[in-house]
Design a protein around this motif. Structure first.
Motif, short mmCIF file in Angstrom:
data_model
loop_
_atom_site.label_atom_id
_atom_site.label_comp_id
_atom_site.label_asym_id
_atom_site.label_seq_id
_atom_site.Cartn_x
_atom_site.Cartn_y
_atom_site.Cartn_z
N PHE A 42 0.07 -5.74 1.24
CA PHE A 42 0.10 -6.45 -0.04
C PHE A 42 0.63 -5.52 -1.14
O PHE A 42 1.49 -5.90 -1.94
CB PHE A 42 -1.33 -6.91 -0.35
CG PHE A 42 -1.49 -7.68 -1.63
CD1 PHE A 42 -1.18 -9.03 -1.68
CD2 PHE A 42 -1.96 -7.06 -2.78
CE1 PHE A 42 -1.33 -9.75 -2.86
CE2 PHE A 42 -2.11 -7.77 -3.96
CZ PHE A 42 -1.79 -9.12 -4.01
N ALA A 72 -4.63 -13.02 0.69
CA ALA A 72 -3.67 -12.22 1.49
C ALA A 72 -4.35 -11.13 2.30
O ALA A 72 -3.73 -10.52 3.18
CB ALA A 72 -2.64 -11.59 0.55
N GLU A 117 -4.90 -14.60 -5.16
CA GLU A 117 -3.78 -14.28 -4.26
C GLU A 117 -4.11 -13.07 -3.40
O GLU A 117 -3.87 -13.05 -2.20
CB GLU A 117 -2.52 -13.96 -5.07
CG GLU A 117 -1.81 -15.19 -5.56
CD GLU A 117 -0.71 -14.84 -6.55
OE1 GLU A 117 -0.23 -13.69 -6.53
OE2 GLU A 117 -0.37 -15.72 -7.36
#
Ligand code: FAD
Length: 499
Positions: free
Chosen positions: A165, A75, A71
């Motif tokens: 993030f 991102a 992830e």
């Protein structure tokens, strides 16, 4: 109650770059139940916008925060990094790679380089990198995450996307963001501690503990508290960088490129969607204008932004924790981006702060210990970085002649002498760079030991040959099973960010 003994319930983080959001994410996720965390940042003051190459220790921070690798990479447009290629550092036409990972296999008395050194003398070895999987894989552009295979890797990431993030994590765990330019840092008349930040929009942000993440401005730790700075420019003379992003034209390699030039070096950091480029240089030997021309002449691909010049002074803040203020990020000092140690130092400072978190009030013993550990850590890294500049055969420009002849710390002189005379490297307990790093860089820069440990002679030549060959073949087999780096990224963590 004396301010120093006041319970710490409210932490104010000044600045929302990589350092600010890393701090906010960690404090709010891991200590947030008992703390109020506020982050102040100014929309009209940009972050420094560099800091895109990392080292493997980032895994520790991510594990602590429960960050999923796929992830996070999707991102932040991240690619994998297995090391750094040092081009033209030893001499104009000489290149080497400093990879992550461990060198071959040693024994209780002698590390692998001793076996390799005897093998070299007998003509039975190949490049030292052939004995480190990460090194071989970097050279061949391969990478894989395999469950039962240990590997050391880091990332190239987009610094802006990384801050976003982390911001999401921080805000999910209760960090409050306050927008506004800090105009005044208000000190308590009696203690000299920081009591609040006054913003240009009229807001006042009060707190018990303040974390200065305002970058090179160091608004709190220096401009308000006058902590002082140890200047290292006599041993780390580069003081400027120029950075620009380009469209990718070549295949992303799983390593950072560091290409020495006449007055410093150039970086190339490949992401999934673009390449980060920069030129680090010493203003005494190169003007900003010349640096810009040099960088633009050396890069390929369409420019995605205007080249930006960044000025800095290598060194460290005399105290990273002063009164009720802790400096994390560029506000605490800057070694130099050569070995991508910036983000690592931020995360170490964050973890250290959490380990010594002064919930019941600030004790001077905690402050002193925090500062002692920060100093030791940074001093060890500093020596390793100086090594790259000093241990060169380059004589072609005044900059390199200066680096060759400059006086270096006695601790580094000792390390180099020990390696030269006996092939030995000893890692200090808490030191970041291990034996494999020192060996790769010292040999890569041309320092070849004149002796090896006598225990190697207990093996017959035949046994030694078999031993070395076994390690080389095992390394080869492991790397052969890894796919192409980019093919792996495409199926493992393709970018989820619109280009
Ligand atoms: P900044 O990004 O400068 O953030 C400062 C923040 O403070 C911003 O949010 C800004 O808005 C805020 N601020 C400032 N003044 C005020 C004010 N008055 N009021 C309110 N807010 C304010 N590290 C690595 O690990 N790897 C690398 O490859 C690497 N490369 C680097 C290359 C260069 C040339 C440099 C200089 C550094 C590099 N670093 C690297 C070090 C470091 O990781 C990065 O520079 C990092 O992004 C810096 O983050 P920071 O949060 O400390 O500062």
């Amino acid at each position: 109650m004396n301010k120093a003994n006041k319970q710490i319930k409210k932490v104010v983080i000044a600045g929302g770059g990589t350092a600010g959001w890393m701090t906010a994410a960690a404090l709010s996720k891991l200590l947030g139940k008992n703390l109020e965390v506020i982050l102040v940042e100014a929309d009209d003051i940009p972050t420094v916008g560099v800091g895109e190459a990392t080292i493997p220790t980032l895994h520790i921070f991510h594990r602590l925060l429960g960050i999923n690798e796929r992830e996070f990479m999707a991102a932040t447009n991240a690619t994998f990094k297995l090391g750094i290629a040092f081009e033209s550092w030893r001499d104009v036409d000489q290149h080497y790679l400093h990879s992550f990972g461990f060198l071959g296999q040693g024994c209780w008395a002698a590390d692998f380089q001793h076996f390799w050194l005897k093998g070299k003398k007998l003509g039975m070895v190949s490049d030292i990198g052939d004995y480190v999987p990460e090194h071989l894989a970097a050279r061949e552009g391969r990478f894989a995450v395999v469950e039962d295979q240990a590997r050391n890797h880091a990332y190239h990431l987009d610094a802006g996307l990384y801050a976003n993030f982390l911001q999401k994590i921080a805000r999910q765990h209760g960090t409050k963001r306050v927008e506004g330019r800090i105009e005044n840092v208000v000190l308590d008349d009696k203690t000299g501690f920081i009591s609040s930040l006054k913003l240009a929009n009229g807001k006042v942000v009060e707190g018990d503990l303040f974390v200065d993440c305002t970058g090179f401005r160091a608004l709190l730790i220096e401009q308000a508290l006058h902590t002082g700075y140890d200047d290292w420019s006599h041993v780390l003379p580069c003081d400027s960088a120029i950075a620009v992003q380009t469209k990718t034209v070549a295949k992303a390699v799983p390593y950072t490129r560091s290409i020495a030039h006449g007055a410093g070096w150039q970086w190339q950091i490949p992401l999934q969607n673009r390449t980060g480029n920069g030129l680090v240089f010493c203003s005494k030997y190169m003007s900003d204008d010349k640096a810009k021309k040099t960088l633009l002449a050396k890069i390929e691909g369409e420019l995605l932004n205007e080249p930006r010049v960044i000025k800095y002074k290598t060194g460290t803040r005399r105290k990273h924790w002063n009164k009720n203020c802790i400096a994390i990020g560029l506000s605490s000092g800057f070694i130099e981006p050569l070995e991508s140690t910036g983000i690592h130092l931020f995360q170490k400072a964050i973890v250290r702060l959490m380990l010594m978190f002064p919930s019941q009030g600030i004790n001077q013993s905690d402050v002193d210990e925090f500062n002692r550990q920060s100093k030791d850590e940074i001093d060890n890294i500093k020596d390793f970085i100086i090594l790259h500049y000093h241990l060169t055969e380059r004589q072609d420009t005044p900059f390199w002649r200066y680096c060759r002849n400059m006086e270096i710390p006695s601790t580094l002189q000792h390390r180099m002498a020990l390696f030269r005379e006996s092939g030995k490297v000893f890692k200090k307990e808490e030191e970041l760079f291990g034996e494999t790093s020192w060996v790769q860089v010292m040999m890569g820069q041309g320092l070849m030991p004149i002796a090896y440990h006598p225990i190697v002679d207990l093996m017959s030549d035949n046994e030694l040959q078999q031993f070395l060959q076994h390690i080389r073949l095992a390394t080869r087999r492991k790397v052969d099973s890894w796919p192409d780096h980019l093919d792996f990224i495409k199926q493992y963590c393709p970018s989820k960010v619109a280009n």
